[in-house]
Design a protein around this motif. Structure first.
Motif, PDB file in Angstrom:
ATOM      1  N   ILE A  37       0.872  -1.182   0.000  1.00 16.63           N
ATOM      2  CA  ILE A  37       0.000   0.000   0.000  1.00 16.63           C
ATOM      3  C   ILE A  37       0.898   1.218   0.000  1.00 16.63           C
ATOM      4  O   ILE A  37       1.715   1.408   0.906  1.00 16.63           O
ATOM      5  N   ASP A  38       0.752   2.049  -1.022  1.00 17.53           N
ATOM      6  CA  ASP A  38       1.657   3.181  -1.215  1.00 17.53           C
ATOM      7  C   ASP A  38       0.995   4.499  -0.841  1.00 17.53           C
ATOM      8  O   ASP A  38      -0.135   4.778  -1.235  1.00 17.53           O
ATOM      9  N   PHE A  39       1.740   5.312  -0.091  1.00 20.40           N
ATOM     10  CA  PHE A  39       1.381   6.701   0.185  1.00 20.40           C
ATOM     11  C   PHE A  39       2.414   7.557  -0.544  1.00 20.40           C
ATOM     12  O   PHE A  39       3.602   7.514  -0.211  1.00 20.40           O
TER      13      PHE A  39
ATOM     14  N   GLN B 164       4.406  -2.634   3.442  1.00 18.05           N
ATOM     15  CA  GLN B 164       4.759  -3.829   2.698  1.00 18.05           C
ATOM     16  C   GLN B 164       3.959  -5.031   3.185  1.00 18.05           C
ATOM     17  O   GLN B 164       3.769  -5.227   4.386  1.00 18.05           O
ATOM     18  N   TRP B 165       3.495  -5.831   2.244  1.00 18.81           N
ATOM     19  CA  TRP B 165       2.744  -7.037   2.560  1.00 18.81           C
ATOM     20  C   TRP B 165       3.670  -8.044   3.229  1.00 18.81           C
ATOM     21  O   TRP B 165       4.745  -8.350   2.726  1.00 18.81           O
ATOM     22  N   THR B 166       3.268  -8.590   4.377  1.00 16.44           N
ATOM     23  CA  THR B 166       4.143  -9.477   5.163  1.00 16.44           C
ATOM     24  C   THR B 166       3.648 -10.911   5.240  1.00 16.44           C
ATOM     25  O   THR B 166       4.218 -11.706   5.977  1.00 16.44           O
ATOM     26  N   GLY B 167       2.589 -11.245   4.513  1.00 15.73           N
ATOM     27  CA  GLY B 167       2.086 -12.618   4.530  1.00 15.73           C
ATOM     28  C   GLY B 167       0.795 -12.758   5.308  1.00 15.73           C
ATOM     29  O   GLY B 167       0.481 -11.950   6.187  1.00 15.73           O
ATOM     30  N   PHE B 168       0.022 -13.787   4.987  1.00 13.70           N
ATOM     31  CA  PHE B 168      -1.299 -13.967   5.580  1.00 13.70           C
ATOM     32  C   PHE B 168      -1.249 -14.143   7.092  1.00 13.70           C
ATOM     33  O   PHE B 168      -2.032 -13.556   7.831  1.00 13.70           O
ATOM     34  N   VAL B 169      -0.321 -14.970   7.577  1.00 19.76           N
ATOM     35  CA  VAL B 169      -0.280 -15.272   9.011  1.00 19.76           C
ATOM     36  C   VAL B 169       0.055 -14.023   9.809  1.00 19.76           C
ATOM     37  O   VAL B 169      -0.622 -13.679  10.783  1.00 19.76           O
ATOM     38  N   ARG B 170       1.091 -13.337   9.397  1.00 20.76           N
ATOM     39  CA  ARG B 170       1.512 -12.158  10.146  1.00 20.76           C
ATOM     40  C   ARG B 170       0.479 -11.041  10.060  1.00 20.76           C
ATOM     41  O   ARG B 170       0.212 -10.342  11.042  1.00 20.76           O
ATOM     42  N   GLU B 171      -0.123 -10.859   8.895  1.00 23.55           N
ATOM     43  CA  GLU B 171      -1.128  -9.820   8.743  1.00 23.55           C
ATOM     44  C   GLU B 171      -2.376 -10.121   9.571  1.00 23.55           C
ATOM     45  O   GLU B 171      -3.023  -9.216  10.096  1.00 23.55           O
TER      46      GLU B 171
END
Length: 326
Positions: free
Chosen positions: A251-253, A270-277
């Motif tokens: 997701i960019d600002f 930055q996308w960190t993966g399903f589990v962590r998110e």
């Protein structure tokens, strides 16, 4: 002898945090060979260019295909193992470059970089119990070398009663364990229906000396911010997407000029993966800015990143999804 022992055992300035925080004694931060520490008090730091109406003249517009901050597919960083000195083992520190004459002490690290990576550490107690703990972050350059270590300084009641809307003080330490940047976020309204009391963060370097501010602008749909220097003069704009939520993507600002015609950088969640998110609120961010940007404004960009994190991403699972729309 007793007086000498008392001085040796006194806490290091800028690291007077709760016992759960990693401590940074001087022995753990020897610095590179020949490093003698920062000079004593200096004359007041000159501000950015007088009467500066917008971004500097030598800002360049990124070419077509401009990529987000940080490398693509940046791996998830796991909780580091701490060594006996209190610092994460095996994490190299960026060597301290010689400070320019007009640079606040500790910001010389930012003079040679155009990217910053911010990694929030996963707190096991918070994952298992949902009990909100003080956030801790590693701030690195694009080579993975640590530049700073950031720790939140708020009380238990504030964290767990106010949640992500809480006011906070964020203390950013250098390799010597010295507090070089202080971020202050007051308690403000988070609803777009109340344009009179919007979000703001103050950036000080050294502590107590403001170098800039990031203020939220009222907008019915978009997250909008104005970046100001120490004199409250508008320098840059930051704008985000209408829906601050995505799956498997960053997701960019965008960091823009005052007229919003030129994009000069980005703050990327930055996308960190399903589990962590899904189960944690530990996020990774990347910041990209012009190499020749005023070093004080680079510090302000770091402050803007922390404000964005708390406003939109300091939640887990369904909480973040429900808060994804402005």
């Amino acid at each position: 002898m007793d007086k000498q022992n008392g001085q040796m055992n006194a806490p290091h300035p800028g690291t007077n945090f709760p016992a759960a925080y990693p401590q940074y004694p001087p022995a753990a931060f020897q610095g590179p060979p020949g490093h003698t520490g920062y000079p004593g008090p200096q004359a007041p730091y000159p501000g950015t260019q007088a009467g500066h109406p917008g971004p500097y003249a030598n800002y360049s517009v990124p070419p077509h295909g401009y990529s987000g901050a940080g490398p693509v597919g940046f791996p998830v960083q796991h909780q580091p193992v701490y060594n006996q000195q209190g610092g994460p083992a095996g994490t190299p520190w960026m060597p301290a470059p010689p400070p320019p004459s007009d640079c606040p002490p500790g910001l010389e690290y930012l003079t040679q970089i155009d990217q910053v990576l911010i990694h929030q550490q996963v707190e096991l107690l918070e994952v298992l119990t949902g009990f909100e703990t003080n956030n801790k972050y590693e701030i690195k350059n694009s080579l993975g070398q640590r530049i700073y270590f950031a720790v939140e300084d708020t009380d238990c009641c504030t964290r767990n009663c106010c949640g992500p809307n809480r006011p906070f003080t964020m203390r950013i330490l250098d390799l010597m364990g010295r507090e070089v940047i202080t971020l202050e976020r007051p308690l403000r309204c988070t609803s777009c229906c109340c344009p009179c009391c919007l979000q703001e963060i103050e950036i000080c370097s050294p502590p107590g000396v403001p170098v800039g501010y990031v203020s939220q602008n009222w907008h019915p749909c978009l997250p909008m911010f104005t970046v100001q220097n120490e004199r409250r003069e508008d320098i840059l704009k930051i704008s985000g997407p209408c829906v601050v939520c995505s799956c498997c993507a960053d997701i960019d600002f965008e960091i823009k000029s005052l007229d919003e015609k030129n994009v000069v950088g980005k703050i990327s969640k930055q996308w960190t993966g399903f589990v962590r998110e899904a189960f944690t609120d530990a996020d990774n961010f990347g910041i990209q800015f012009p190499l020749d940007l005023d070093v004080k404004m680079k510090a302000v960009m770091i402050g803007a990143c922390f404000l964005i994190d708390f406003m939109f991403f300091e939640r887990t699972g369904g909480q973040e999804e429900r808060a994804g729309v402005w």
